[in-house]
Motif scaffolding. Structure first.
Motif, PDB file in Angstrom:
ATOM      1  N   SER A 323     -92.936  -2.036 -46.737  1.00  0.00           N
ATOM      2  CA  SER A 323     -92.684  -2.298 -45.635  1.00  0.00           C
ATOM      3  C   SER A 323     -92.012  -0.971 -45.359  1.00  0.00           C
ATOM      4  O   SER A 323     -91.040  -0.883 -45.881  1.00  0.00           O
ATOM      5  CB  SER A 323     -92.514  -3.396 -44.945  1.00  0.00           C
ATOM      6  OG  SER A 323     -91.594  -3.308 -43.763  1.00  0.00           O
ATOM      7  N   GLY A 324     -92.644  -0.160 -44.325  1.00  0.00           N
ATOM      8  CA  GLY A 324     -92.409   0.769 -43.803  1.00  0.00           C
ATOM      9  C   GLY A 324     -91.908   2.314 -44.481  1.00  0.00           C
ATOM     10  O   GLY A 324     -92.343   3.578 -44.399  1.00  0.00           O
ATOM     11  N   ARG A 326     -93.671   5.321 -46.333  1.00  0.00           N
ATOM     12  CA  ARG A 326     -94.805   6.176 -46.031  1.00  0.00           C
ATOM     13  C   ARG A 326     -96.042   6.640 -47.482  1.00  0.00           C
ATOM     14  O   ARG A 326     -95.723   6.546 -48.283  1.00  0.00           O
ATOM     15  CB  ARG A 326     -95.012   7.217 -45.888  1.00  0.00           C
ATOM     16  CG  ARG A 326     -96.203   8.710 -45.723  1.00  0.00           C
ATOM     17  CD  ARG A 326     -96.387   7.801 -44.460  1.00  0.00           C
ATOM     18  NE  ARG A 326     -96.014   8.570 -42.910  1.00  0.00           N
ATOM     19  CZ  ARG A 326     -96.378   9.761 -42.346  1.00  0.00           C
ATOM     20  NH1 ARG A 326     -96.634  10.657 -42.984  1.00  0.00           N
ATOM     21  NH2 ARG A 326     -95.340   9.382 -41.050  1.00  0.00           N
ATOM     22  N   LEU A 354    -101.778  -2.990 -45.154  1.00  0.00           N
ATOM     23  CA  LEU A 354    -101.025  -2.601 -43.578  1.00  0.00           C
ATOM     24  C   LEU A 354    -100.385  -4.189 -43.762  1.00  0.00           C
ATOM     25  O   LEU A 354     -99.901  -4.501 -42.854  1.00  0.00           O
ATOM     26  CB  LEU A 354    -102.338  -2.442 -42.459  1.00  0.00           C
ATOM     27  CG  LEU A 354    -102.835  -0.674 -42.323  1.00  0.00           C
ATOM     28  CD1 LEU A 354    -104.170  -1.045 -41.096  1.00  0.00           C
ATOM     29  CD2 LEU A 354    -101.903  -0.802 -41.935  1.00  0.00           C
ATOM     30  N   ASN A 357     -97.553  -4.139 -44.556  1.00  0.00           N
ATOM     31  CA  ASN A 357     -96.778  -3.254 -43.175  1.00  0.00           C
ATOM     32  C   ASN A 357     -96.336  -1.661 -43.697  1.00  0.00           C
ATOM     33  O   ASN A 357     -94.947  -1.138 -43.269  1.00  0.00           O
ATOM     34  CB  ASN A 357     -94.939  -4.255 -43.034  1.00  0.00           C
ATOM     35  CG  ASN A 357     -95.690  -5.196 -42.104  1.00  0.00           C
ATOM     36  OD1 ASN A 357     -96.455  -5.408 -40.885  1.00  0.00           O
ATOM     37  ND2 ASN A 357     -94.687  -6.532 -42.370  1.00  0.00           N
ATOM     38  N   ASP A 359     -97.036   1.638 -43.993  1.00  0.00           N
ATOM     39  CA  ASP A 359     -96.714   3.648 -43.219  1.00  0.00           C
ATOM     40  C   ASP A 359     -98.263   4.230 -44.064  1.00  0.00           C
ATOM     41  O   ASP A 359     -97.395   5.209 -44.331  1.00  0.00           O
ATOM     42  CB  ASP A 359     -95.657   4.166 -42.908  1.00  0.00           C
ATOM     43  CG  ASP A 359     -96.200   4.888 -41.525  1.00  0.00           C
ATOM     44  OD1 ASP A 359     -96.896   5.590 -40.760  1.00  0.00           O
ATOM     45  OD2 ASP A 359     -94.656   6.447 -41.667  1.00  0.00           O
ATOM     46  N   ILE A 379    -104.016   3.639 -38.309  1.00  0.00           N
ATOM     47  CA  ILE A 379    -102.654   4.600 -39.977  1.00  0.00           C
ATOM     48  C   ILE A 379    -102.984   5.328 -39.639  1.00  0.00           C
ATOM     49  O   ILE A 379    -103.764   6.245 -37.929  1.00  0.00           O
ATOM     50  CB  ILE A 379    -104.090   4.492 -41.080  1.00  0.00           C
ATOM     51  CG1 ILE A 379    -105.018   4.846 -40.830  1.00  0.00           C
ATOM     52  CG2 ILE A 379    -103.789   2.727 -41.540  1.00  0.00           C
ATOM     53  CD1 ILE A 379    -105.632   5.327 -42.287  1.00  0.00           C
ATOM     54  N   LYS A 380    -102.594   6.976 -39.358  1.00  0.00           N
ATOM     55  CA  LYS A 380    -102.289   8.254 -38.972  1.00  0.00           C
ATOM     56  C   LYS A 380    -103.624   8.620 -40.099  1.00  0.00           C
ATOM     57  O   LYS A 380    -103.860   8.297 -41.138  1.00  0.00           O
ATOM     58  CB  LYS A 380    -101.224   9.016 -39.209  1.00  0.00           C
ATOM     59  CG  LYS A 380    -100.295   8.379 -38.621  1.00  0.00           C
ATOM     60  CD  LYS A 380     -98.991   8.708 -38.867  1.00  0.00           C
ATOM     61  CE  LYS A 380     -97.470   7.817 -38.346  1.00  0.00           C
ATOM     62  NZ  LYS A 380     -97.208   7.008 -38.934  1.00  0.00           N
ATOM     63  N   SER A 392     -94.349  11.320 -48.114  1.00  0.00           N
ATOM     64  CA  SER A 392     -95.180  10.085 -48.624  1.00  0.00           C
ATOM     65  C   SER A 392     -94.123   9.725 -49.768  1.00  0.00           C
ATOM     66  O   SER A 392     -93.571  10.338 -50.091  1.00  0.00           O
ATOM     67  CB  SER A 392     -96.594   9.710 -48.467  1.00  0.00           C
ATOM     68  OG  SER A 392     -96.265  11.339 -49.579  1.00  0.00           O
TER      69      SER A 392
END
Ligand code: NAD
Length: 471
Positions: A323-324, A326, A354, A357, A359, A379-380, A392
């Motif tokens: 979670s969180g 990258r 995802l 959670n 990133d 997502i980015k 990351s």
């Protein structure tokens, strides 16, 4: 407005298969018409734009258009006069796993309408991958019904396509073999003559058989390739548990056996794409309907389904809760040299991340636009590897693009943590050792230390900034 000049051959469905075929035939001097019901696609093509990425296709498409040999449109009438009509539409899957034949049926209905207006003999060729019995069954019935003619007054074959995306042009010009699945002898003779005209001296080995066997051969080929991949992935899992083992060495050794062969013995995150998964699904479904339990293929599929989850769990072993965190994903297409993201493994991997959670940021040389259509802003998307890796906590190689293989350890110094999961076995482990935690699918982990401690120790040696709160 329908064209006055009639085509030698017509292609229905201008996707990877149909457009490659249309372009290759026109390059060899045939008058070709291409028809697709997707008007947006046809508009793009009419403006000279190939709507997907396929090496060599754009260049040849431009040549074909300039020569005037290839005409594109969305009305079936333009195929009037064609001696051979190729059905290249897709059967996608229904929720039940059964092939959705609606595209094939609508093409057959429309072709029936065209043949009704024909006075000469024309040959219909099903190039789509269709379940056993489709060509001489529903396709034949619909053409007969809508043309008002009987088989014999028109020809009908199933000649499945074996091209690989990323090599569609080369594979069309030089396939390993041609399969002519004929509904009657005249149909087979006509298609063989057409192929002889197209290939000239270089006619590939050609198999003539009943249409149903061509349909089965296509599905069985893809099922076998899928089996090889899942087989080596299961061996990879064993290698990860056997100290000192590496699946690449094992695959090299067994692949030297001519009976086995090295191709498709690449362990990794499993197969995706529009063909292997779908065709296995349709074959299993066909088996169910005729009372044959496809035990092996079901196992192959379930091994494959599990692959992306294993990569995520590898990241969790080092990072704990994702979670969180990258996570940088290198690759979005289902394989290199294509922008096709249909059933692509990277997208399945991203969905799992995802759900945890994470990133997620991803980069692909050509497939970003297609992936964005599926994933939206969940997502980015990074426009470069640098941007993707920067900051990351973990990088997962999801597609084996050649440009990713060229990355060196120094390219990863932008990461926050030195954790790389090589899901496609593109990196030489030795060049990363001692600096990065490189998890390679199918290679037993080095050292027995606790993963988090090892990551911390590698972090100190890697040259990455030493400030992250995690360490
Ligand atoms: P695709 O989805 O890229 O293209 C299919 C095209 O058919 C689309 O452009 C769609 O608009 C069009 N279409 C649908 N219904 C139509 C109709 N009634 N008339 C005219 N056009 C219509 O599909 P693809 O990847 O080119 O695959 C086509 C077939 O070939 C499938 O059966 C597939 O399984 C098989 N195949 C694909 C590959 C591959 O690598 N893509 C390789 C071998 C075989």
């Amino acid at each position: 407005m329908e064209e006055k000049r009639s085509a030698d051959v017509s292609f229905f469905g201008l996707g990877y298969v149909g457009l490659a075929g249309a372009v290759c035939f026109s390059t060899r001097g045939f008058e070709v018409s291409g028809v697709d019901i997707d008007r947006r696609k046809v508009r793009k093509l009419s403006r000279g734009i190939v709507p997907f990425y396929e090496p060599k296709l754009s260049e040849l498409f431009t040549l074909s258009r300039r020569s005037g040999k290839l005409r594109i449109g969305s009305t079936y009438g333009r195929s009037l006069g064609a001696r051979a009509l190729f059905i290249c539409v897709g059967p996608p899957s229904l929720k039940s796993g059964r092939a959705d034949l609606s595209q094939v049926k609508s093409a057959a209905v429309a072709i029936g309408g065209v043949l009704r207006r024909e006075s000469r003999y024309s040959l219909v060729v099903v190039r789509s991958t269709v379940p056993p019995g489709t060509t001489n069954g529903v396709v034949r019935r619909l053409i007969e019904k809508y043309s008002g003619k009987k088989l014999g007054e028109f020809g009908l074959c199933c000649s499945p396509e074996f091209l690989r995306e990323g090599r569609a042009i080369d594979d069309t010009f030089l396939p390993d073999r041609l399969i002519i699945g004929e509904c009657d002898k005249r149909s087979g003779d006509t298609l063989e003559a057409l192929y002889k005209r197209f290939y000239g001296q270089n006619l590939p080995p050609t198999v003539r058989c009943a249409a149903v066997n061509a349909e089965l051969a296509k599905h069985a080929s893809n099922a076998f390739l899928a089996t090889k991949i899942s087989f080596i992935n299961e061996i990879a899992d064993l290698c990860e548990k056997a100290p000192g083992a590496d699946v690449v060495e094992v695959a090299d050794a067994i692949g030297m056996d001519k009976r086995i062969g090295r191709q498709f013995l690449n362990a990794g995150l499993g197969y995706g794409g529009s063909c292997l998964l779908k065709d296995a699904r349709h074959l299993i479904n066909f088996g169910n309907r005729v009372g044959v339990e496809m035990h092996l293929l079901k196992g192959v599929t379930s091994v494959n389904d599990d692959r992306p989850r294993r990569a995520v769990e590898a990241a969790e072993r080092f990072l704990g809760n994702l979670s969180g965190r990258r996570v940088a994903i290198l690759g979005l297409s289902f394989k290199p040299e294509t922008d096709d993201v249909r059933e692509a493994v990277p997208l399945r991997l991203i969905r799992i991340l995802l759900r945890r959670n994470a990133d997620v940021i991803a980069h692909d040389p050509v497939a970003t636009a297609n992936a964005r259509q599926v994933l939206g802003n969940e997502i980015k998307f990074a426009s470069s590897v640098r941007e993707c890796l920067s900051g990351s906590d973990c990088c997962i190689v999801a597609t084996e693009w050649p440009q990713f293989s060229k990355l060196r350890p120094s390219d990863f110094l932008l990461m926050r943590r030195p954790l790389i999961i090589d899901g496609r076995r593109i990196f030489e482990p030795r060049s990363f050792s001692g600096k990065f935690e490189l998890i390679s699918v199918g290679r037993s982990p080095s050292g027995s230390e606790d993963p988090e401690r090892r990551l911390q120790s590698n972090h100190r040696k890697s040259g990455l900034p030493t400030s992250p709160p995690f360490l």
